[in-house]
Structure formats: structure tokens, C-alpha cells
Design a protein around this motif. Structure first.
Motif, short mmCIF file in Angstrom:
data_model
loop_
_atom_site.label_atom_id
_atom_site.label_comp_id
_atom_site.label_asym_id
_atom_site.label_seq_id
_atom_site.Cartn_x
_atom_site.Cartn_y
_atom_site.Cartn_z
N VAL A 163 -4.03 -15.49 -1.93
CA VAL A 163 -2.64 -15.47 -1.55
C VAL A 163 -2.76 -13.71 -2.38
CG1 VAL A 163 0.12 -15.18 -2.54
CG2 VAL A 163 -0.93 -17.94 -1.19
N TRP A 164 -2.32 -12.62 -1.56
CA TRP A 164 -2.73 -11.68 -1.84
C TRP A 164 -1.65 -11.35 -3.07
CZ3 TRP A 164 -7.68 -10.10 -0.97
CH2 TRP A 164 -7.82 -10.84 0.15
N GLN A 165 -1.94 -10.37 -4.03
CA GLN A 165 -1.33 -9.75 -5.26
C GLN A 165 -1.82 -8.70 -5.35
OE1 GLN A 165 0.69 -11.91 -6.66
NE2 GLN A 165 0.04 -14.27 -5.91
N ASP A 172 -7.76 -6.16 -5.41
CA ASP A 172 -8.73 -5.52 -4.40
C ASP A 172 -8.13 -5.67 -2.64
OD1 ASP A 172 -10.07 -2.81 -3.30
OD2 ASP A 172 -11.50 -4.05 -4.27
N ILE A 173 -7.17 -5.30 -1.76
CA ILE A 173 -7.35 -5.84 -0.46
C ILE A 173 -8.20 -4.53 -0.20
CG2 ILE A 173 -5.62 -5.57 1.07
CD1 ILE A 173 -3.30 -6.60 -0.29
N ASP A 174 -8.04 -3.80 -0.44
CA ASP A 174 -9.10 -2.32 0.88
C ASP A 174 -10.41 -3.29 0.28
OD1 ASP A 174 -6.79 -1.43 1.60
OD2 ASP A 174 -6.93 0.46 -0.01
N GLY A 175 -10.99 -3.20 -0.65
CA GLY A 175 -12.67 -3.48 -0.77
C GLY A 175 -13.13 -5.02 -0.21
N GLU A 176 -12.14 -5.97 0.00
CA GLU A 176 -12.44 -6.56 0.17
C GLU A 176 -12.61 -7.57 1.46
OE1 GLU A 176 -13.30 -10.44 -1.06
OE2 GLU A 176 -12.88 -9.86 -2.43
N TYR A 234 -5.04 -6.30 8.13
CA TYR A 234 -5.26 -5.77 7.53
C TYR A 234 -3.22 -5.76 6.58
CZ TYR A 234 -5.55 -1.73 3.97
OH TYR A 234 -5.14 -0.42 2.90
N VAL A 235 -3.01 -5.31 7.66
CA VAL A 235 -1.68 -4.72 7.73
C VAL A 235 -0.98 -6.08 7.40
CG1 VAL A 235 0.39 -3.61 8.99
CG2 VAL A 235 -1.98 -2.52 9.25
N GLU A 236 -1.53 -6.78 7.93
CA GLU A 236 -0.87 -8.11 7.61
C GLU A 236 -0.60 -8.33 5.98
OE1 GLU A 236 -0.74 -12.38 9.52
OE2 GLU A 236 -2.74 -11.67 8.26
N ALA A 237 -1.81 -8.59 6.01
CA ALA A 237 -2.04 -8.49 3.46
C ALA A 237 -1.35 -7.18 3.34
CB ALA A 237 -3.42 -8.73 3.66
#
Ligand code: GDP
Ligand code: MG
Length: 687
Positions: free
Chosen positions: A589-591, A595-599, A674-677
Motif C-alpha cells: 500500500v503505497w505511502q 519511493d515509487i519511482d525507484g521501485e 505506475y500511474v495507478e500506484a
């Protein structure tokens, strides 16, 4: 009476005469008439007399002598014949010519030669000579009938007559030919109106001396110069008393003389075998006709030649008759053969027809001139063989057809069963139908020297081999197909499993499974091929083809897994596993701080690294690398092989542009994640 000569079948034949001939068998026939014409009826008459099948079992006697010396009277008394006798009251001369009767109850043909007293009339000397020739050519016994008072008179008819007889005999029988007609004749002198003043022995001496003198005076050809009268003639003498003055004694003595013609056992029996002219009874008429023709045209009468001509004529006739039935028999089976059917026991039938025809021929023809008889028999045999030959050839052809088709059926029937051994099935069927053909062919081959069937057998063998070969190829193909199907089944799951989960060694597992299954396929082919009698070359080609097809099957299986949707699915799930789940496999569950970009970048790069992995079959362990065996030699034109199969390029799953395309499409999918995240964090902030 048992010593009486009775030709076989005499009574049976004569019973046919009833109603036809008033006098039964005693009917007389004028065989040469006043105009010196030969009768056309003699053959029929001889048959009516019952001599048809008499062979040599008959006799011929002729009488010679001056006119009105009681010849016909004597013959009628001796043989029970019915020759005309001069009517005493009219003193009318009987018809000239030669007459013939059958002896009553005797197998004898009796010839009454009339009008041989033409000393004064020149024309009749001609007839005398001709009739003497004619009689001598066929008679065994020639009765010379003369008055006692004619003996010793060196003038008049009797001496001239004797001279004629001896002369023509020399001409007829002078040339002794081996196998020719017998030349010996009995001259029986019957001295009529014997008065007992001069004993028989004196008369006999006088006549013998006369004859010897005449013989010596004859002009003989050099080769015959030293021949004796006795080389050609036996002489016999007898007397008869005056028929009217000593009527009873006349009858008694005639009766005694008759016995000498009928009682075979007697020492003085007159029809001795050695006098027989050996003309079979069924040829007598024809023979006499020829003789008379020659005599009439004043041709040299050469009896050996005449006998040969007669033999040619008769043997031809007999052969034709014997072949008539044969031809019908042969014809009766022609249809069946032409209809393509095999006739059971044809050889036996043909042998019977042939042997029966030859036996019919032999029965009648073997009595004729041996050279002619044998020659015509060979001709006849050849005719028979050439008539039967098409039946034999047809039978072979039909046998061939039947055996080949039975062979095919036997093969197919056997192959319908599981667990057959192809080579055994073929061997058994082949030897079975080879034997069948051979037995049938041998049975039908009744002319062993002229006919043969071995070539046909060779041909049949070849054709059976061809059929077996085609069959074997079909069966091999079926087997290879089956092996291929099994192979596909075997690799299906391991390949699915290996490719579903991308891993650096996934190709090792795929190739490992491939090699394992290929080994299985190869050994099951080789096991089965043993029962097919396949050649080394055939095995090499079949295996090569099997390898190719296995490889293509593998490739097809891989292509399934590498199809656009499938590969994109695999990439997606790989990416998802990394991007949407944490290291422990717990959904993320993204906070906002994450680091969404990194992941995202990490997961995407890891996933994109799979594209080159999938794009080419290349194991980590190089020993697992598969190299197809080189094509076997002698395989040009073999349809089992794909000519332009390029193995190295078949290792490439995706081309470079395909890789780019997949990469691009995956990026779009990944971007969506990515967009969804991102959105999910925005929304969580907004809450
Ligand atoms: P052919 O011309 O020699 O056949 O004589 P035939 O048999 O016709 O008889 C001629 C005549 O002689 C007849 O009238 C007979 O009756 C008579 N004849 C027959 N046999 C004898 C015989 O033995 N002696 C005598 N003297 N006459 C006979
Ligand atoms: Mg007469």
C-alpha cells in the motif's frame, strides 16, 4: 469253332445293317465297275460289314482265273458269299470288274475278279494287269483257279495270267523297304474238275516248274537279279472234283478247304500272319482307292510310298477326329479363365483332355506307318499344347492376381491387430502365397519342357515385395506420427512450467526435458523399427525426420508460450510481483513517502531484462545446448526432410524489432501500473 476268326465288334456293327441291306453282311459290292471306276461307297460298306475297329484283325483273299472256270461258285461255297454265278441255261457272262463280299461269319473280305480272260481281246489284257496289281497290293491269299486240263499247256490264258501276276508282284514288292508292307503272298492253286488220272503231286510239279521258268525269264532290275520266286511267294496246291459229276465229293472237299481258311490253329491254315499287308481295316478303302488311281493312271506303283501316303491321310483324319472332342473340352474352360478366375485342378483337366485325345489317336493311328504315325503324333501334341497354352497362361495370370490380392488382404488384416511384428507378418504372408502360387502353377504346368512359370513367380515375388514395402513405409510413418504425438505430450508440461516462471536456467530445463523426451522417442522408434526390417538408411532418415519434427514441436510449444499476450502476461506478472508486492510477498500500500519511482524503475528494469532471456534459446549449462545431428547421407529427394530448415535461426524466439515492440508494449502496461500506484497515494492523502 473257337478258332474261327471274328474281328472284334463285328456282330455289334452288323446289327446296324438291319433294314438297310436286304442280305445283311453278305451283300456284294462292285468296287471297280465296267468302266474301271472305283466305287465311292467302299469305306461305308467296309464299315457296314463291321470292320471299322478291326485293325489288322481281318483277311483279304482274291480269286484269279479264266472266265467261267467256276470262280464265283467256289468263293460262294468257301466263304458264304453271294457273288453272281453264270446262269447255266443262258450261258450269259457276268458283269466285269472287281466285286467284294464279306465272308459270312468270317472276318474276311473276298474279292472276285471277273473278266480276266482277255487273251484274244487286247483291251482286256490291260484290265487283267491292273486287277492283278490291285489284288496283289492288298490280298494275303490269291486263289488261282484253273481247270486241270489247262495245266501243262504252254499256251492259252493261264500262263499269260501267271506271268502277269509274277511281273506285277515284282514291281510292287521288289523294293524291300524296312517297315514297308509285307511282301509275301500265298498263291493257292485250286485245280478244278480233277479227274484223279494225274495225281496232285504231278500237277504241282508241273505248275511249280512253269512258275519257276516264268520267274527266271522275267526282266528284273539289277538289284533283284538273284531273287527267287520263293522270296515273294508261298505256293499251295489243291484239287476239287467235278462239281456236277461228283457233286457230293465236290461239296465235301470244298468244306475241307473252307476249314483251312477258318481254323486258325491248323497247321495248313492259309491266312498266315506273314501274308497280311498290314493295312488297318479303317484304311483299306482309302488304300485301295489310291492303288487303283495309281494303277489307272499307269503310275509306278510303289507300295511303301502308298502306305506312307495312306498313313498321312488317315493319321490326319484320325488326328482331326481325336482333336474335335479335345477342342470342345478346351473351349469349355476358356470363358472362366478369361473372366479372371482360377480353375481348381485345371492341370488335371488339361492332362486328361490331352491324354484322352492322344489315346484316341494312338488307338487308330498307331497301326499305320510308324514314321508317319509318330510325326503326326508330335504335330498333334504340339497343336494340343498350343491350344492349352493360353489356358495355362491365363491360369498363371489369374493365380498371380489372386495371390497378390490375398497377400495384401492378409497384410492389412494382420496389421489391424495390436502388437504385430511387421517383418514376421510379411514373411508369413509372402511364403504362404508364394507356396499357393507355386502349387497352382505346378499343377497347371502339364508341358514341363515347353512351359514355365518361374518367371511369373519371380514377378509375383517382386510385386509382393513392393506391396510390403509400401505398407512398411505407411506403417513406419504411422509409427513415427505416434512417437511424435507422445513426444509432444511429454514436453508439453515441462516446457510450460519452465517458461511460465522466467529464470536464468529456464532454457536448461526446457532443453533438458526436450533431450529426455527425444531420447525416449528415439529408443521407441528403434525398438519398433526392428520389427519392420527397416534398412540402416531408412532408420537414419526416419530418425533425422523425427529429430526435426521434435525440434519443430518444441518450437511450436515455445511459440505458444511466447505469443504476444502470453509473453506480455508473463512480463506483467513478473513486474507486478516486484512492484505491487514487497520482498515478503505482501501487497504494497503505497505511502506518500514511498519511493515509487525507484521501485518502479527497479521492477521495470528487472522485468525488461527478461525480454532478452526469452528472445533466444540459450541454456546456462552449455552442455545442454542442442545441436541437431547432421543430415544422413543418401537422402536427396527424401520427402521426410525439410530442405531449407535453418536450425540456428530457429533458436531465436524474438527478433530485435520484436523485442523492441514487446518492450514498448510492456512499458505502456508498466506505465499504467505506475500511474495507478501514484493515484492510490493521492487518494490516500485526500482521505
Ligand atoms: P466264273 O466266271 O469263273 O465266276 O464261273 P461261275 O462260278 O460263274 O461258273 C461258271 C459256270 O461253271 C457255271 O455254269 C457253273 O455252274 C459252272 N461250274 C461251277 N463250278 C464248276 C465246276 O467245278 N466244274 C464245272 N465243270 N463247272 C462248274
Ligand atoms: Mg464269276
Amino acid at each position: 469253332s473257337s478258332s474261327r476268326q471274328e474281328p472284334t465288334g463285328l456282330s455289334a456293327s452288323s446289327s446296324k445293317l438291319n433294314g438297310h441291306v436286304p442280305n445283311g453282311t453278305s451283300e456284294q459290292t462292285q468296287i471297280i465297275d465296267d468302266d474301271k471306276k472305283f466305287t465311292p461307297d467302299l469305306a461305308a460298306q467296309i464299315e457296314r460289314w463291321g470292320f471299322r475297329n478291326a485293325g489288322f484283325n481281318y483277311n483279304i483273299v482274291a480269286v484269279f482265273g479264266s472266265q467261267s472256270t467256276g470262280k464265283s461258285t467256289l468263293l460262294n461255297r468257301l466263304f458264304g458269299t453271294t457273288f453272281d454265278v453264270m446262269d447255266e441255261t443262258k450261258r450269259q457272262q457276268t458283269t466285269k470288274g472287281i466285286w467284294m463280299c464279306r465272308g459270312e461269319g468270317m472276318g474276311v473280305m473276298v474279292m472276285d475278279v471277273e473278266g480276266t480272260d482277255g487273251r484274244e481281246r487286247g483291251e482286256d489284257q490291260d484290265f487283267e494287269r491292273k486287277s492283278a496289281l490291285f489284288s496283289l497290293a492288298s490280298s494275303e491269299v490269291m486263289i488261282i483257279n484253273l481247270w486241270e486240263h489247262q495245266i501243262g499247256l504252254y499256251q492259252g490264258a493261264n500262263l499269260g495270267l501267271l506271268k502277269t501276276v509274277l511281273e506285277v508282284n515284282l514291281g510292287l514288292f521288289g523294293k524291300r523297304v524296312q517297315g514297308g508292307p509285307q511282301s509275301r503272298t500265298l498263291l493257292l492253286f485250286v485245280i478244278r474238275d480233277h479227274t484223279h488220272v494225274t495225281p496232285l503231286s504231278n500237277l504241282q510239279n508241273t505248275l511249280t516248274a512253269d512258275l519257276t521258268r516264268i520267274w527266271d525269264s522275267l526282266l528284273k532290275p539289277p538289284a533283284l537279279e538273284h531273287t527267287q520266286l520263293s522270296d515273294y511267294f508261298d505256293l499251295s496246291f489243291t484239287t476239287l472234283p467235278h462239281k456236277i459229276l461228283e457233286a457230293q465229293r465236290f461239296e465235301d472237299e470244298v468244306a475241307l478247304l473252307r476249314e483251312r481258311f477258318t481254323m486258325k490253329g491248323r497247321e495248313d491254315y492259309l491266312f498266315k500272319d506273314v501274308y497280311h499287308k498290314r493295312i488297318p481295316a479303317d484304311g483299306v478303302a482309302l488304300y485301295m482307292e489310291h492303288i487303283w488311281e495309281q494303277v489307272q493312271t499307269n503310275k509306278d506303283l510303289d507300295l511303301p510310298t502308298q502306305q506312307e501316303l495312306l498313313a498321312q491321310f488317315r493319321c490326319d483324319e484320325i488326328s482331326t477326329t481325336a482333336l474335335t472332342e479335345f477342342n470342345q473340352q478346351a473351349k469349355s474352360q476358356k470363358r472362366t479363365i478369361e473372366a479372371g478366375r482360377v480353375i481348381e485342378g485345371l492341370g488335371g483337366l488339361m492332362r486328361d483332355w490331352r491324354d484322352q485325345a492322344l489315346a484316341r489317336y494312338d488307338r487308330d493311328a498307331s497301326r499305320y506307318h510308324q514314321g508317319v504315325y509318330s510325326r503326326k503324333r508330335l504335330d498333334m501334341h504340339a497343336t494340343i499344347a498350343s491350344t492349352l497354352s493360353p489356358l495355362f497362361l491365363g491360369q498363371l495370370k489369374n493365380l498371380h492376381k489372386a495371390c497378390l490380392s490375398a497377400f495384401k488382404s492378409a497384410l492389412h488384416a494382420a496389421l489391424d491387430h495390436d502388437g504385430y511384428n511387421f517383418a514376421e507378418v510379411v514373411d508369413k504372408a509372402r511364403s504362404n502365397y508364394e507356396t499357393k502360387f507355386q502349387e497352382g502353377a505346378k499343377e497347371a504346368c502339364i508341358e514341363e519342357k515347353e512351359w514355365s512359370w518361374e518367371d511369373d513367380m519371380g514377378l509375383l515375388r517382386e510385386e509382393m515385395a513392393n506391396v510390403a514395402d509400401i505398407c512398411r513405409k505407411d506403417e513406419t510413418k504411422k509409427m513415427v506420427n505416434l512417437i511424435e504425438r507422445n513426444f509432444k505430450k511429454q514436453i508439453s508440461e515441462p516446457v510450460d512450467v519452465a517458461l511460465n516462471k522466467a529464470a536464468p536456467d529456464m532454457w536448461d530445463r526446457v532443453l533438458g526435458a526436450f533431450k529426455q523426451s527425444l531420447d525416449n522417442a528415439k529408443s521407441s522408434y528403434l525398438n519398433k523399427a526392428k520389427t519392420f526390417n527397416c534398412t540402416e538408411d531408412e532408420n537414419a532418415i526416419a530418425l533425422w525426420s523425427l529429430y526435426q519434427r521434435a525440434w519443430l514441436a518444441l518450437r511450436a510449444k515455445i511459440d505458444e508460450q511466447a505469443a504476444d499476450n502470453a509473453i506480455l502476461g508473463k512480463l506483467r506478472s513478473h513486474f507486478e510481483e516486484r512492484f505491487r508486492y514487497d520482498d515478503q510477498g505482501v501487497p504494497r500500500v503505497w505511502q506518500p513517502d514511498d519511493d515509487i519511482d525507484g521501485e518502479f524503475r527497479k521492477a521495470k528494469e528487472q522485468t525488461l531484462a527478461l525480454v532478452p532471456l526469452y528472445s533466444k534459446i540459450s541454456p546456462v549449462d552449455l552442455s545442454l545446448e542442442y545441436t541437431p545431428p547432421p543430415p544422413p547421407p543418401n537422402t536427396t529427394g527424401s520427402s521426410a526432410l525439410e530442405e531449407d530448415f535453418d536450425f540456428p535461426s530457429s533458436l531465436i524466439i524474438f527478433s530485435e524489432s520484436k523485442c523492441l515492440d514487446i518492450t514498448a508494449r510492456f512499458r505502456r502496461d508498466a506505465d499504467a501500473y505506475y500511474v495507478e500506484a501514484k493515484r492510490s497515494t493521492v487518494s490516500s492523502i485526500a482521505q
